[in-house]
Design an enzyme around this catalytic site. Structure first.
Site, short mmCIF file in Angstrom:
data_model
loop_
_atom_site.label_atom_id
_atom_site.label_comp_id
_atom_site.label_asym_id
_atom_site.label_seq_id
_atom_site.Cartn_x
_atom_site.Cartn_y
_atom_site.Cartn_z
N PHE A 111 -1.40 0.34 -51.16
CA PHE A 111 -0.12 1.14 -50.86
C PHE A 111 0.70 0.50 -49.91
CE2 PHE A 111 0.06 3.09 -46.75
CZ PHE A 111 -1.29 2.94 -46.21
N LYS A 112 0.21 -0.75 -49.26
CA LYS A 112 0.77 -1.24 -48.22
C LYS A 112 2.05 -2.11 -48.72
CE LYS A 112 -2.72 -1.22 -44.76
NZ LYS A 112 -3.66 -0.52 -45.30
N ASP A 113 1.93 -2.46 -50.12
CA ASP A 113 2.92 -3.08 -50.80
C ASP A 113 4.33 -2.13 -50.92
OD1 ASP A 113 1.41 -5.33 -51.54
OD2 ASP A 113 0.61 -4.49 -53.15
#
Ligand SMILES: *Cc1c(COP(=O)(O)O)cnc(C)c1O
Length: 468
Positions: A111-113
């Protein structure tokens, strides 16, 4: 929009300055001076918008005065343009009123993208406006490094150095960083642990002449811009399941408290949130805190969900600031005690008000694997170990079966093939664009945990780039 520090002693800054400074000068974290509010009609009007357009609408008030709407829309459109799923963040029904929000369709499968793809471009945009350059230096235990590298690769105004502990991250995680061949990307494998890497990074930031000479900047989750980009998918989920006026519960596998704080921010902005459920692995400082009102660090334990193997949840300070009616002096006193003794407590009234919205539960590795297996048998969906902790916590703590519950799936199962195979008997496959990851050429430098040596490497690399 202007931003204030959670410790009340740093200058009030505009968005573009907050983006570049990261941590406030008084040691606090930046938060918006006021929370923008969306009414029920505003929220209803989000329904059916493409993801990038919805994000632009949610973020616009936060960057006002620093970035125009047209520039913001272009940055966000480009940031999500390369995601592998047409919906960017698809939402799937797991059970009755139980939904899975898949946040793993970006380039590095976590999810960091969803925040870093935006933040990397915002850095580039603001730096070009100012004719400045920065050197980003960070340490990673796995996911953050690859997401930051993907976000910053080939950006003219940025040089990025990522330190990882040699031999202590998974092969997929290492290769996602070391096979990026862009000239502005520099991977360093440190002969030591993740803590050694983090200490080296801290020491470089604390070496002020070095810091200025290199124009150091950070993209870890204390950076406000990352939280900001995460707020959007809480609204997206509500719009997607058509729950504009109806309260929703969210369950979030939690480490540094950045992701779930974005959900809290969405509630402050008007999203009807019924519950925020914290999923923890055996590193359960947050769930213990919810029980006792006392935050107390212990040893970090390695688990199947390594991105949550954290003892100090930095973003919790942002929640403390709101709970103390934005009184920075009180927050500074608590954080000082925490720094000195490794513990602090809050009073019964404040604990009650946290518990009105937050719940939490911890799960060990065995329970995590059982959840992966159970969900696979029920629905055929394969969860990664982090997302499984989220599902387990949501199921354990959901208060109201009549309110929809959305679980945030934070990583693709193929990032953690060993655990998934142990749970289901089948190793998940990497998506097509990463299918040849294990054959690609790697490039990285190996160094002892020696500050001088790492600093010399950084300075020489920058000098060579300048000369070229
Ligand atoms: C970083 C990460 C988390 C933890 O998120 P926080 O914002 O630090 O709470 C959870 N799952 C995965 C897969 C991650 O990479």
């Amino acid at each position: 929009m202007k931003y204030v520090s959670t410790r009340g002693m740093a200058p009030v800054l505009a968005f573009d300055d907050v983006l570049l400074v990261g941590l406030a000068r008084d040691g606090g974290l930046y938060v918006p001076q006021t929370w923008p509010r969306l009414g029920e009609d505003d929220i209803r009007s989000l329904r059916g918008l493409p993801y990038a357009e919805l994000v632009t609408r949610i973020l616009l008030p936060f960057v006002k005065g620093s970035i125009s709407e047209a520039d913001l829309a272009a940055i966000i459109g480009e940031a999500y343009g390369g995601f592998a799923h047409p919906d960017v963040a698809p939402i799937k029904e797991l059970g009755a009123g139980e939904w899975l929000l898949e946040l793993f369709h970006g380039p590095t499968l976590a999810f960091k993208d969803y925040s870093l793809q935006v933040v990397g471009r915002l850095f580039d945009f603001v730096l070009k406006q100012r004719s400045e350059r920065v050197t980003i230096i960070g340490a990673t235990s796995g996911d953050t490094g690859s997401a930051a590298i993907e976000a910053c690769r080939d950006r003219d105004a940025i040089e990025i150095f990522i330190l990882h502990p040699k031999g202590r991250i998974s092969e997929v995680q290492r290769r996602q960083m070391t096979t990026v061949t862009s000239a502005n990307v520099h991977n360093i494998a440190i002969e030591g642990t993740f803590d050694d890497c983090q200490e080296l990074v801290k020491a470089m930031f604390n070496d002020l002449p070095f810091r200025e000479r290199c124009h150091l900047a950070a993209v870890n989750s204390i950076n406000w811009a990352r939280i900001m980009a995460q707020i959007a998918y809480y609204f997206w989920a509500a719009a997607a399941i058509g729950a504009a006026g109806r309260p929703i519960a969210f369950a979030v596998p939690t480490g540094n408290f950045g992701n779930i704080f974005a959900g809290y921010a969405a509630s402050l902005m008007g999203l009807p949130v019924r519950q925020l459920i914290i999923g923890s692995n055996r590193n359960d400082i947050l769930t213990r805190f919810l029980g006792s009102g006392r935050m107390e660090t212990t040893q970090v334990m390695p688990t199947l969900s390594p991105s949550m193997d954290i003892q100090t949840s930095s973003n919790f300070e942002r929640l403390l600031f709101e709970l103390h009616d934005r009184d920075g002096t009180k927050v500074a006193a608590l954080m000082e005690r925490f720094g000195e003794t490794g513990a602090f407590s809050i009073d019964a009234d404040r604990l009650r008000s946290i518990r009105a919205l937050f719940d939490g539960e911890r799960f060990d590795d065995e329970q995590t694997k059982q959840t992966i297996k159970a969900v696979c048998l029920e629905s055929g969906l394969i969860l990664d170990p982090h997302s499984a902790v989220g599902v387990a916590a949501g199921r354990a703590k959901r208060r109201d079966a009549g309110a929809p519950m959305v679980v945030l799936a934070t990583a693709h199962p193929a990032k953690f093939p060993k655990a998934v195979k142990e749970a289901t008997g089948v190793a998940p496959e990497l998506p097509p664009r990463l299918a040849d990851l294990l054959e690609r050429q790697e490039r990285y430098s190996v160094m002892p945990k020696d500050l001088q040596e790492v600093q010399t490497f950084v300075l020489e690399t920058l000098r060579e780039k300048k000369a070229a």
